[in-house]
Design a protein around this motif. Structure first.
Motif, short mmCIF file in Angstrom:
data_model
loop_
_atom_site.label_atom_id
_atom_site.label_comp_id
_atom_site.label_asym_id
_atom_site.label_seq_id
_atom_site.Cartn_x
_atom_site.Cartn_y
_atom_site.Cartn_z
N ARG A 1 0.86 -1.18 0.00
CA ARG A 1 0.00 0.00 0.00
C ARG A 1 0.89 1.23 0.00
O ARG A 1 2.10 1.14 0.28
N ILE A 2 0.30 2.38 -0.30
CA ILE A 2 1.11 3.59 -0.46
C ILE A 2 1.83 3.96 0.83
O ILE A 2 2.94 4.50 0.81
N GLU A 3 1.25 3.64 1.99
CA GLU A 3 1.88 3.96 3.27
C GLU A 3 3.20 3.21 3.47
O GLU A 3 4.06 3.64 4.26
N GLU B 1 7.13 4.76 3.11
CA GLU B 1 7.88 5.51 4.12
C GLU B 1 9.37 5.14 4.07
O GLU B 1 9.76 3.97 4.19
N THR C 1 3.73 13.95 -7.35
CA THR C 1 3.97 12.80 -6.46
C THR C 1 4.42 13.25 -5.08
O THR C 1 3.95 12.74 -4.05
N HIS D 1 1.45 14.63 -3.27
CA HIS D 1 0.53 13.54 -2.91
C HIS D 1 1.03 12.81 -1.66
O HIS D 1 0.24 12.50 -0.76
N LEU D 2 2.33 12.56 -1.59
CA LEU D 2 2.90 11.87 -0.44
C LEU D 2 2.83 12.73 0.82
O LEU D 2 2.55 12.22 1.92
N LYS E 1 0.55 14.94 1.52
CA LYS E 1 -0.84 14.89 1.98
C LYS E 1 -1.13 13.62 2.75
O LYS E 1 -1.96 13.60 3.67
N LYS E 2 -0.44 12.52 2.37
CA LYS E 2 -0.65 11.24 3.04
C LYS E 2 0.23 11.11 4.30
O LYS E 2 0.15 10.10 5.01
N ILE F 1 3.54 10.85 4.27
CA ILE F 1 4.58 9.86 3.98
C ILE F 1 5.88 10.57 3.63
O ILE F 1 5.91 11.46 2.78
N CYS G 1 -1.47 0.94 -6.43
CA CYS G 1 -2.66 1.78 -6.38
C CYS G 1 -2.58 2.85 -7.46
O CYS G 1 -1.52 3.07 -8.04
N LEU H 1 -2.75 6.81 -8.45
CA LEU H 1 -2.55 8.12 -7.84
C LEU H 1 -3.38 9.20 -8.53
O LEU H 1 -3.82 10.16 -7.89
#
Length: 290
Positions: free
Chosen positions: A110-112, A115, A127, A130-131, A133-134, A136, A178, A180
């Motif tokens: 998963r994107i998490e 890290e 990218t 996006h990271l 915001k998550k 990461i 996933c 993006l």
């Protein structure tokens, strides 16, 4: 009038864009080793520009109008006027996807899991944002090309790559974690051009005809002769914008019927119409649909 400066995306979208303009009514002719194609409209001049650079050139007024992916507008954060969405590509009329890709045996599920990892992509700034915001923390490197190869060779932990179907990614033994971003082509204009009444009128003309051409690609026209005693039954079978056009033939026992249907429905619809008594069925493509 002052010429409208139009940017045509150079590269994978170039042929598809020129084909769309031809359907819309403008013939664009590329010249060998020349970045300024000829267009048969004295009110327009053309330039070939990479999709990645289109939005900044439009934003600063070098170009009045251009076509580029929504992804590159987001990447550059260029201040442009988005006129309309035009969903088309080099091989299909489906939106493309930017996806997170890893080797099949990667522990990243998963994107998490990114890290502390290293990612390679052309879409660097998007990218990174996006990271963030998550929440990461990962390293994002710019890729000059052959992006998928970097993860295959173990140079990076993952890549963010664009795809339509995902088949090439799977063929390389990779796995999509996933999506993006889903992206499609946008017709964009400079704010200066939009505020110029003459140029705005030309921009609206181009937008209308490009959209009409794309809409027509999803439809076909059907013509057929139907027996009078089966008219009601056959009309109920036919989808249309409002209602099919029905007219009398010289023989009072027969009618001529014409309608517009979704192109994907035709393969099932024609056998059904034949079984219901329709004869002389003709299918033909449309050029524009407004």
């Amino acid at each position: 009038m002052q010429q409208l400066k139009l940017g045509i995306p150079k590269g994978s979208l170039e042929k598809a864009t020129i084909s769309l303009f031809q359907q819309a009514g403008w013939n664009i002719t590329s010249r060998s080793r020349n970045y300024f194609p000829f267009i048969d409209d004295p009110d327009i001049s053309c330039a070939l520009v990479r999709s990645q650079e289109m939005a900044p050139y439009v934003a600063n007024g070098t170009l009045d109008l251009g076509l580029t992916g929504h992804d590159w507008i987001l990447e550059t954060q260029a201040d442009v006027e988005e006129i309309c969405e035009l969903t088309y590509s080099k091989s299909s009329d489906q939106p493309c996807r930017w996806v997170l890709v890893v080797p099949q045996d990667s522990p990243i599920q998963r994107i998490e899991d990114l890290e502390g990892k290293t990612i390679s992509t052309e879409l660097v700034e998007f990218t990174k944002r996006h990271l963030v915001k998550k929440g990461i923390n990962a390293k994002v490197e710019f890729s000059w090309g052959a992006t998928e190869a970097k993860v295959v060779e173990g140079l990076v932990d993952a890549v963010v790559e664009i795809t339509e179907t995902g088949s090439t990614i799977k063929a390389h033994g990779l796995r999509i974690v996933c999506d993006l971003l889903h992206t499609e082509t946008r017709l964009i204009a400079s704010k200066t051009a939009v505020n110029n009444p003459v140029k705005r009128k030309k921009i609206n003309q181009i937008a209308t005809l490009l959209q009409a051409s794309l809409k027509a690609r999803q439809k076909v026209a059907l013509k057929m002769n139907i027996p009078a005693d089966r008219l009601d039954e056959l009309v109920k079978m036919l989808p249309s914008l409002h209602a099919p056009t029905v007219s009398h033939l010289f023989d009072p026992k027969w009618f001529a019927l014409e309608t517009i249907v979704n192109s994907k429905e035709v393969r099932n619809l024609i056998p059904q119409l034949m079984e219901a008594g329709a004869e002389g069925i003709l299918e033909y493509e449309l050029r524009k649909m407004v």
